[in-house]
Write an enzyme that holds these catalytic residues in place. Structure first.
Site, short mmCIF file in Angstrom:
data_model
loop_
_atom_site.label_atom_id
_atom_site.label_comp_id
_atom_site.label_asym_id
_atom_site.label_seq_id
_atom_site.Cartn_x
_atom_site.Cartn_y
_atom_site.Cartn_z
CB SER A 112 108.02 94.31 95.55
OG SER A 112 106.61 94.24 96.57
CG HIS A 113 103.64 94.11 93.85
ND1 HIS A 113 104.39 95.37 94.08
CD2 HIS A 113 102.60 95.08 92.90
CE1 HIS A 113 104.16 96.37 93.43
NE2 HIS A 113 103.55 95.82 92.53
CG ASP A 273 104.07 91.95 98.13
OD1 ASP A 273 104.53 91.78 99.60
OD2 ASP A 273 104.47 92.75 98.39
CG ASP A 275 108.84 92.41 99.00
OD1 ASP A 275 107.78 92.49 98.54
OD2 ASP A 275 108.80 93.76 99.22
CG ASP A 277 106.03 95.56 101.04
OD1 ASP A 277 106.01 94.42 100.32
OD2 ASP A 277 107.20 96.00 100.75
NE ARG A 278 103.26 96.22 96.65
CZ ARG A 278 103.39 97.56 96.74
NH1 ARG A 278 101.66 97.11 96.35
NH2 ARG A 278 103.92 97.91 96.18
CE LYS A 372 105.20 98.32 100.07
NZ LYS A 372 104.97 99.42 99.32
#
Length: 537
Positions: A112-113, A273, A275, A277-278, A372
């Protein structure tokens, strides 16, 4: 031919809410990746003959692990693998593809982030057939299997060409390499009026942070919506994210923030971010917190065709501010306060109980997928700006004038010794019963608890989800340990002050008494040795 490879179990392969995340060097140990993936296959039922989706955020080790996973899928009887071209699939796009193809689930390779590169982080997450993160009963079973595994399965086969659109065969199993963007972009066109956004003549700066959303943003924002070339910054996914931290907050997206605070700023700024999703949302001269963004999106969602019939409900994670609660009350729809973790939202979405969900850590989404979705949030904001013909700042101030304002910040103490954070939490729990009625400056504690959640869809109970100190008048502080890092523990302190009338205050000044109360209650410096947080968002 199926090969059975003897192995020994590793300790610590316990997936959290976002899968298994460790440093790259840990994943590079012989058998480490294979053990975890085999544990997933050993636990997942009905995999024989089924479709499996595989993709990732393009970070270092992404391509190598995809090749391993494909061969192991063939050995474990999977009927077909669908993989994003170049190994790329944003997390929301993977969720959509799982649902669209009726897949058994998907392996999403991302941290992710978190930063990427040879010395940084990697991750593997298993999503189930609804497109969402695996629930605890599945991740617990995967972890249990990692502790006893003694073999993993693979087939002898060459690597496939991930950059081709051709279908390949691995051990007799078809492998379909697909455009990672096309199906997702088509889904967005069913939810939003692209012609209306184009006609509004808006200008935008979008920072893809050299992460997965670059190809999505270029196709959707520049190619389909007609924003000027160069609107998408840092649009090429890189294995190390260009040496930067792909977390869309004001610390790591400071260049975008500087652009949006300048006199000649575009109408709208956003980032996503690692991946995809944010999201980070900034108007000309104004940053909108993720908590406020959730509330404002929910209040205006009816302006988008996909949500014209209204919302079934709104869900937020417990640490997210209560701004969305007042929107839900005005709309006459339920508000669900859940633990952190998108899987809790997934249950509500599957049950048709909620339409829009969000969390303070920059994640918002809806029932179109079970993750998300950063690009979705940007498109809904663009729809609102186009339909209302107002600046983001005007929309925000109008919202606060109607609902009041929740001044909000999160203080992160990163890489703290776990024994120290555990002692802090134990100390907090011991004093909860005595806190109500105590005064800290101008604040009086109304209630204090260790948040527990009973899922209305299945009656399951999740305990110890964060310590809440609620003050008279709607302000609060929340303490929670995060599981998204890969070293030490991260203490997150969420600070919130509700003001029904004062909407133009400076956030730091408005939260000063909350910060003081949090320090007095938790004795953060005494427990952690940290005089100040590492990151403030």
């Amino acid at each position: 031919m199926i090969l059975t490879v003897p192995t020994q179990a590793f300790t610590g392969q316990k997936p959290g809410t976002s899968g298994l995340r460790k440093k790259v060097v840990i994943f590079q140990q012989p058998h480490y990746v294979e053990n975890f993936i085999q544990s997933v296959f050993d636990v997942v039922a009905d995999k024989v003959g089924a479709t499996l989706v595989i993709g990732g955020d393009g970070r270092f080790l992404n391509r190598e692990v995809i090749q391993i996973a494909i061969r192991m899928a063939a050995a474990n009887g999977v009927g077909r693998v669908v993989v994003g071209r170049g190994g790329i699939l944003s997390t929301p796009a993977a969720s959509h593809l799982i649902r669209q193809r009726g897949a058994i689930g998907g392996l999403i390779l991302s941290a992710s982030h978190n930063p990427g590169g040879p010395t940084e982080d990697f991750g593997i997450k298993y999503n189930i057939a609804n497109g969402g993160s695996a629930p605890e009963q599945v991740t617990d079973a995967i972890y249990a299997r990692t502790t006893t595994i003694d073999r993993w399965l693979t087939v002898e086969a060459a690597d496939i060409d991930l950059d081709s659109n051709d279908e390949a065969s691995v051990g007799g199993m078809p492998v379909e390499v697909v455009d990672p963007v096309a199906d997702y972009a088509a889904l967005m066109e069913t939810l939003f009026d692209f012609a209306a956004i184009r006609a509004a003549g808006l200008t935008m700066a979008f920072d893809a942070m050299h992460a997965v959303t670059g190809p999505y943003a270029i196709e959707i924002f520049e190619n389909r919506l007609g924003f000027a070339p160069g609107t998408v910054r840092n649009g090429t996914p890189l294995p190390d994210f260009g040496g930067h931290h792909p977390d869309p907050n004001l610390v790591h997206a400071h260049a975008l923030h500087a652009t949006m605070m300048a006199p000649d700023a575009p109408d709208f700024g956003a980032a996503s971010d690692g991946d995809g999703d944010r999201n980070l949302i900034i108007g000309r001269g104004l940053f909108v917190t993720p908590s406020d963004s959730l509330a404002m999106l929910a209040a205006n969602a009816h302006l988008a065709p996909g949500y014209a019939e209204g919302l079934k409900g709104i869900a937020r994670s417990m640490p997210t501010s209560a701004a969305a609660d007042r929107v839900a009350a005005r709309l006459g729809v339920p508000l669900y306060e859940t633990p952190t973790g998108w899987k809790f939202f997934g249950n509500l979405l599957d049950a048709g109980m909620a339409t829009i969900c969000g969390e303070e850590s920059a994640g918002t989404g809806s029932d179109h997928v079970r993750e998300k979705d950063g690009v979705w949030a940007v498109l809904l904001w663009l729809t609102i700006l186009a339909r209302r013909r107002q600046s983001l700042a005007a929309i925000a101030r109008g919202h606060w004038a109607t609902y009041g304002r929740n001044y909000y910040a999160r203080h992160d103490y990163e890489g703290v010794d776990s024994a120290k954070t555990d002692a802090l939490v134990a100390d907090l729990r011991a004093k909860l019963a005595a806190l109500p009625g105590q005064r800290f400056g101008d604040l009086v504690v109304e209630t204090a608890d260790d948040f527990a959640y009973t899922d209305p869809t299945d009656g399951s109970v999740s305990e110890h989800q964060g310590i809440r100190i609620l003050f008279v008048g709607g302000s609060r502080v929340v303490f929670r340990l995060s599981g998204t890092g890969t070293s030490g523990a991260t203490l997150r302190v969420y600070l919130e002050r509700f003001e029904p009338d004062t909407i133009d205050g400076e956030t730091g000044a408005m939260l000063a008494t909350i910060v003081a109360a949090a320090d007095a209650i938790a004795r953060i410096e005494r427990h952690t040795g940290r005089a100040a947080p590492d990151v403030v968002t």
